[in-house]
Design a protein around this motif. Structure first.
Motif, PDB file in Angstrom:
ATOM      1  N   PHE A   1      39.388   8.663 -17.311  1.00  0.00           N
ATOM      2  CA  PHE A   1      39.694   8.965 -16.265  1.00  0.00           C
ATOM      3  C   PHE A   1      37.823   9.257 -15.822  1.00  0.00           C
ATOM      4  N   ASP A   2      37.170   8.727 -15.323  1.00  0.00           N
ATOM      5  CA  ASP A   2      35.838   8.829 -14.976  1.00  0.00           C
ATOM      6  C   ASP A   2      35.391  10.102 -13.710  1.00  0.00           C
ATOM      7  N   SER A   3      34.948  11.041 -14.785  1.00  0.00           N
ATOM      8  CA  SER A   3      35.223  11.849 -13.144  1.00  0.00           C
ATOM      9  C   SER A   3      33.562  11.864 -12.286  1.00  0.00           C
ATOM     10  N   VAL A   4      32.545  11.423 -12.903  1.00  0.00           N
ATOM     11  CA  VAL A   4      31.544  11.576 -12.139  1.00  0.00           C
ATOM     12  C   VAL A   4      32.375  10.070 -10.627  1.00  0.00           C
TER      13      VAL A   4
ATOM     14  N   ARG B   1      39.088  17.259  -6.539  1.00  0.00           N
ATOM     15  CA  ARG B   1      39.850  16.475  -5.854  1.00  0.00           C
ATOM     16  C   ARG B   1      40.456  14.623  -5.239  1.00  0.00           C
ATOM     17  N   VAL B   2      40.956  14.739  -6.287  1.00  0.00           N
ATOM     18  CA  VAL B   2      41.214  13.366  -6.395  1.00  0.00           C
ATOM     19  C   VAL B   2      43.017  13.200  -7.024  1.00  0.00           C
ATOM     20  N   VAL B   3      43.297  12.400  -6.434  1.00  0.00           N
ATOM     21  CA  VAL B   3      45.250  12.880  -5.905  1.00  0.00           C
ATOM     22  C   VAL B   3      45.885  10.649  -6.805  1.00  0.00           C
ATOM     23  N   ILE B   4      46.530  10.355  -7.140  1.00  0.00           N
ATOM     24  CA  ILE B   4      47.692   9.856  -7.209  1.00  0.00           C
ATOM     25  C   ILE B   4      49.124  10.153  -6.542  1.00  0.00           C
ATOM     26  N   SER B   5      48.921   9.098  -5.650  1.00  0.00           N
ATOM     27  CA  SER B   5      50.210   9.000  -5.037  1.00  0.00           C
ATOM     28  C   SER B   5      51.037   8.015  -5.290  1.00  0.00           C
TER      29      SER B   5
ATOM     30  N   VAL C   1      37.947  16.997   1.217  1.00  0.00           N
ATOM     31  CA  VAL C   1      38.247  17.960   1.505  1.00  0.00           C
ATOM     32  C   VAL C   1      36.544  19.027   0.965  1.00  0.00           C
ATOM     33  N   PRO C   2      36.484  20.403   1.138  1.00  0.00           N
ATOM     34  CA  PRO C   2      34.819  20.383   0.507  1.00  0.00           C
ATOM     35  C   PRO C   2      35.402  20.771  -0.540  1.00  0.00           C
ATOM     36  N   ALA C   3      34.347  20.760  -1.423  1.00  0.00           N
ATOM     37  CA  ALA C   3      34.313  20.680  -2.453  1.00  0.00           C
ATOM     38  C   ALA C   3      33.888  21.822  -3.255  1.00  0.00           C
ATOM     39  N   ASP C   4      34.566  21.990  -4.520  1.00  0.00           N
ATOM     40  CA  ASP C   4      34.507  23.146  -5.217  1.00  0.00           C
ATOM     41  C   ASP C   4      32.881  23.391  -5.948  1.00  0.00           C
TER      42      ASP C   4
END
Length: 389
Positions: free
Chosen positions: A51-54, A310-314, A328-331
């Motif tokens: 997973f690339d967080s950037v 703030r990412v999901v896998i469905s 959604v607002p970023a943390d």
């Protein structure tokens, strides 16, 4: 790329649709690394992707892949990852299989481990590790509930007739309670350490309690359940101190297929039977993100929140896996917090120096009396009709 920051990764990796998915979080000395694990039905296999967080994206090719067999009964039906990220349990039609994950600098390896307590027990529809990783629970298609101490596999609870057939299950943040729901609409609370049922959640004869999740913010311990009456569905909140209903909200507006909560407890996700899902701000109980027709015409079987972004896998049976960046607002990031603290420290030092240099005129000046701020508690609303229908 679909609208709303969504993109499909169903074809990534070893090919074939994704039947189930989960995130892996590994806390290492230098940083926290995040991966995703996919279960593919044809051929039956497990894959680990980076997973690339950037970019908030998964690697095109898997870092590791293991084929589970040639028989369709070996296809993955569900995945539960231990909180350490070192091992996972995969449910199949025949039972569960345990795998250790060996992470090296650039590679990952699967090593299957023997787990007699999990093998040859039939299809397990619900799998869950406790937050501390010391307990593992599985609920079967046959209604059998098992709670084990991890990793000793010591049986804490073994109830063959817990339900008609399991619908959903979750463990509370403090690992004290387990909630389970049945396909017949009933729901029960279990005291884990005592290995016994505690209470049945109240419902009317025409209501069905379906999906369930405990709150995760560590502040107010609540239980969220979706409750259906015909085609109408509401999300009901229970107080876990006395297991009484304290409120409800109509959110998705259609039958719910799955419910999930983010690791920090700030968001709920609800998936529908026709391919939509929404994400709800728990504090306000308002929808913050909509993904409509993402799994067009297919039920959303699972929604998994990324542990760091703030990412999901469905996932759905027709469209496989979709990765969605939530609107959604970023943390706040850790470095941003430290930057603010540093700026406040420097500002305080400058102000102190200025006041000190001008202390004669400053402290000699007359002070104005100001009315302090008043903190008013909002009066409780008038009692509402507690009938959500």
């Amino acid at each position: 790329m679909a609208a709303g920051g969504e993109y499909s990764v169903a074809a990534a990796g070893g090919g074939g649709k994704v039947a189930c998915a989960a995130w892996i979080r590994r806390r290492e000395e230098k940083a926290t690394r995040v991966f995703a694990v996919y279960g593919r039905p044809s051929p039956p296999a497990l894959e680990v992707l980076g997973f690339d967080s950037v970019r908030c994206s998964l690697s095109e090719e898997p870092l590791a892949r293991i084929v589970l067999g040639d028989d369709s009964d070996e296809a993955p039906r569900g995945i539960a990852v231990h909180p350490t990220g070192d091992e996972l349990v995969c449910a199949t039609a025949n039972g569960c299989r345990l795998f250790k994950l060996i992470f090296e600098e650039l590679t990952v390896r699967f090593i299957e481990s023997k787990a007699p307590a999990l093998e040859s027990i039939g299809l397990q529809k619900c799998l869950a590790f406790s937050t501390d990783g010391a307990k593992f629970a599985i609920g079967g298609e046959d209604g059998h509930l098992r709670i084990l101490h991890w990793p000793s596999m010591k049986v804490l609870l073994d109830e063959p007739k817990a339900h008609k057939s399991f619908r959903d299950m979750d463990i509370s943040l403090d690992s004290e309670f387990l909630v389970s729901t049945s396909t017949d609409g009933t729901a029960r609370i279990w005291k884990i350490d005592e290995g016994a049922p505690l209470v049945n959640l109240t419902r009317s004869s025409d209501e069905k309690i379906e999906c369930c999740r405990f709150s995760r913010d560590g502040m107010k311990p609540f239980l969220f359940c979706t409750v259906a009456k015909g085609t109408k569905v509401v999300t009901v909140v229970w107080n876990i101190s006395d297991w009484a209903r304290i409120g409800y909200k109509r959110l998705l507006g259609k039958p719910v297929s799955t419910l999930s909560v983010s690791m920090d407890g700030k968001f709920l996700a609800l998936g529908s039977h026709d391919g939509d899902f929404c994400v709800v701000d728990v504090k306000e109980m308002e929808i913050s993100h909509w993904s409509k027709k993402l799994h067009l015409g297919s039920p959303v079987y699972g929604i998994e929140f990324c542990p760091t972004e703030r990412v999901v896998i469905s996932t759905s049976p027709q469209w496989g896996a979709e990765v969605t960046i939530l609107n959604v607002p970023a943390d706040w990031k850790e470095w941003q917090v430290w930057l603010i603290l540093l700026a406040l420290f420097i500002t305080s030092a400058i102000l102190f120096y200025v006041f000190y240099q001008n202390s004669g005129s400053f402290f000699g000046a007359p002070h104005k009396t100001t009315k302090p701020w008043s903190v008013l508690n909002e009066a409780p609303p008038s009692p509402e009709n507690q009938n959500p229908w």
